[in-house]
Design an enzyme around this catalytic site. Sequence first.
Site, PDB file in Angstrom:
ATOM      1  N   ASP A   1       0.826  -1.211   0.000  1.00  0.00           N
ATOM      2  CA  ASP A   1       0.000   0.000   0.000  1.00  0.00           C
ATOM      3  C   ASP A   1       0.863   1.266   0.000  1.00  0.00           C
ATOM      4  O   ASP A   1       1.968   1.275   0.527  1.00  0.00           O
ATOM      5  CB  ASP A   1      -0.911  -0.027   1.234  1.00  0.00           C
ATOM      6  CG  ASP A   1      -2.083   0.910   1.095  1.00  0.00           C
ATOM      7  OD1 ASP A   1      -2.434   1.267  -0.050  1.00  0.00           O
ATOM      8  OD2 ASP A   1      -2.667   1.294   2.132  1.00  0.00           O
TER       9      ASP A   1
ATOM     10  N   HIS B   1       2.141   3.568  -9.079  1.00  0.00           N
ATOM     11  CA  HIS B   1       2.018   2.122  -9.335  1.00  0.00           C
ATOM     12  C   HIS B   1       3.226   1.639 -10.136  1.00  0.00           C
ATOM     13  O   HIS B   1       3.738   0.545  -9.899  1.00  0.00           O
ATOM     14  CB  HIS B   1       0.719   1.818 -10.089  1.00  0.00           C
ATOM     15  CG  HIS B   1      -0.511   2.204  -9.312  1.00  0.00           C
ATOM     16  ND1 HIS B   1      -0.684   1.879  -7.994  1.00  0.00           N
ATOM     17  CD2 HIS B   1      -1.643   2.892  -9.675  1.00  0.00           C
ATOM     18  CE1 HIS B   1      -1.847   2.355  -7.566  1.00  0.00           C
ATOM     19  NE2 HIS B   1      -2.446   2.976  -8.565  1.00  0.00           N
TER      20      HIS B   1
ATOM     21  N   LEU C   1      11.341 -20.203  -5.405  1.00  0.00           N
ATOM     22  CA  LEU C   1      10.420 -19.236  -4.779  1.00  0.00           C
ATOM     23  C   LEU C   1       9.107 -19.258  -5.534  1.00  0.00           C
ATOM     24  O   LEU C   1       9.090 -19.171  -6.766  1.00  0.00           O
ATOM     25  CB  LEU C   1      11.017 -17.814  -4.857  1.00  0.00           C
ATOM     26  CG  LEU C   1      10.099 -16.672  -4.398  1.00  0.00           C
ATOM     27  CD1 LEU C   1       9.878 -16.741  -2.878  1.00  0.00           C
ATOM     28  CD2 LEU C   1      10.694 -15.304  -4.764  1.00  0.00           C
TER      29      LEU C   1
HETATM   30  C1  IPE Z   1      -5.216  -2.786  -0.321  1.00  0.00           C
HETATM   31  O1  IPE Z   1      -5.029  -1.430  -0.332  1.00  0.00           O
HETATM   32  C2  IPE Z   1      -5.150  -3.344  -1.735  1.00  0.00           C
HETATM   33  C3  IPE Z   1      -3.834  -3.435  -2.335  1.00  0.00           C
HETATM   34  C4  IPE Z   1      -2.703  -3.079  -1.759  1.00  0.00           C
HETATM   35  C5  IPE Z   1      -3.814  -3.994  -3.647  1.00  0.00           C
HETATM   36  P1  IPE Z   1      -6.217  -0.382  -0.437  1.00  0.00           P
HETATM   37  O2  IPE Z   1      -5.567   0.914  -0.545  1.00  0.00           O
HETATM   38  O3  IPE Z   1      -7.156  -0.781  -1.508  1.00  0.00           O
HETATM   39  O4  IPE Z   1      -6.965  -0.564   0.960  1.00  0.00           O
HETATM   40  P2  IPE Z   1      -7.794   0.491   1.818  1.00  0.00           P
HETATM   41  O5  IPE Z   1      -8.773   1.153   0.890  1.00  0.00           O
HETATM   42  O6  IPE Z   1      -6.828   1.485   2.382  1.00  0.00           O
HETATM   43  O7  IPE Z   1      -8.442  -0.306   2.912  1.00  0.00           O
HETATM   44  C1  IPE Z   2      -1.709   0.220  -3.371  1.00  0.00           C
HETATM   45  O1  IPE Z   2      -1.465   1.586  -3.346  1.00  0.00           O
HETATM   46  C2  IPE Z   2      -1.805  -0.313  -4.767  1.00  0.00           C
HETATM   47  C3  IPE Z   2      -3.152  -0.754  -5.155  1.00  0.00           C
HETATM   48  C4  IPE Z   2      -4.207  -0.685  -4.432  1.00  0.00           C
HETATM   49  C5  IPE Z   2      -3.269  -1.314  -6.470  1.00  0.00           C
HETATM   50  P1  IPE Z   2      -2.653   2.615  -3.323  1.00  0.00           P
HETATM   51  O2  IPE Z   2      -3.029   2.967  -4.722  1.00  0.00           O
HETATM   52  O3  IPE Z   2      -3.776   2.123  -2.485  1.00  0.00           O
HETATM   53  O4  IPE Z   2      -1.936   3.830  -2.629  1.00  0.00           O
HETATM   54  P2  IPE Z   2      -2.572   4.838  -1.597  1.00  0.00           P
HETATM   55  O5  IPE Z   2      -3.060   4.046  -0.423  1.00  0.00           O
HETATM   56  O6  IPE Z   2      -3.681   5.575  -2.288  1.00  0.00           O
HETATM   57  O7  IPE Z   2      -1.423   5.738  -1.221  1.00  0.00           O
HETATM   58 MG    MG Z   3      -4.195   2.328  -0.489  1.00  0.00          MG
END
Ligand code: IPE
Ligand code: IPE
Ligand code: MG
Length: 244
Positions: A21, A38, A132
């Site tokens: 995240d 990303h 792995l």
């Molecule tokens: C979890 O992160 C999903 C991924 C890392 C792919 P999110 O950003 O979607 O989760 P919330 O919204 O903070 O719970």
């Molecule tokens: C996680 O990073 C990646 C995916 C959910 C695909 P986020 O896109 O949720 O990043 P934040 O939480 O908005 O910073």
């Molecule tokens: Mg997120």
Amino acid sequence: MTQSSLPRRSSSGIHAAIIMDGNGRWAQHRGLPRPQGHRAGVEAVRRVIAAAPELGVGALTLDCFSSDNWQRPPEEVASLFGIFENFLFAEPTLWIERGVRVTVFGRRDRLPATLLETIEYAENATSGGHRLQVRLGIDYSGRQTILRAARRLAPNAEPSEADFGRLLAEASTSQDVIPEVDLLIRTGGEQRFSDFMLWECAYAELFFTPRLWPDFAADDLESAIKDFRSRNRRFGAVAEAAAV
Ligand code: IPE
Ligand code: IPE
Ligand code: MG
């Protein structure tokens, strides 16, 4: 008394799972559009895959796109799928060299055809890897998986945990039963599961770090593993030294 069906201590190394995240915030802090975060996140994925075997990790499960992530703007979803596709097309040559096997789990019926083809290509190309196993969760929901598995139970069925584990694998179109998670890492500062691996994390050790995913380095994985190794896992029993 029945034992849990899922192997408590993996014979082939630690099963680490990561909720990657913080990509969006990483980009925002730099005044960049979210997809740039990303893209930078892919480099962190490369780093952890390269570092994992030396650190004793036998399986690495990565949360790439949760079923709830469909709620994001369509442009962001499309850019994520494009990133996955490029990554899964580019990496197998290196993965074959390094003994990495990749498998994808989650719903496949809503993914673009070109991504599906690339997933199948990467899975087939790397199927001989034994050093792995990398599992990528794409359109995965822990809760929906449990629900789908439960719906497949025959009336009055009394499945063992092993039986149910197999149903879960089917329900998440996983090639094999997902082993119990030893260590769950979440980057980005939030301390929640966000519907990831709810069944498999029953006794996972949790490691949270404020580090945003694109900044996550091999050293960070090493710190998490070191921390994990210092934990006293009891699984509900008493520590050996304390047992009378
Ligand atoms: C979890 O992160 C999903 C991924 C890392 C792919 P999110 O950003 O979607 O989760 P919330 O919204 O903070 O719970
Ligand atoms: C996680 O990073 C990646 C995916 C959910 C695909 P986020 O896109 O949720 O990043 P934040 O939480 O908005 O910073
Ligand atoms: Mg997120």
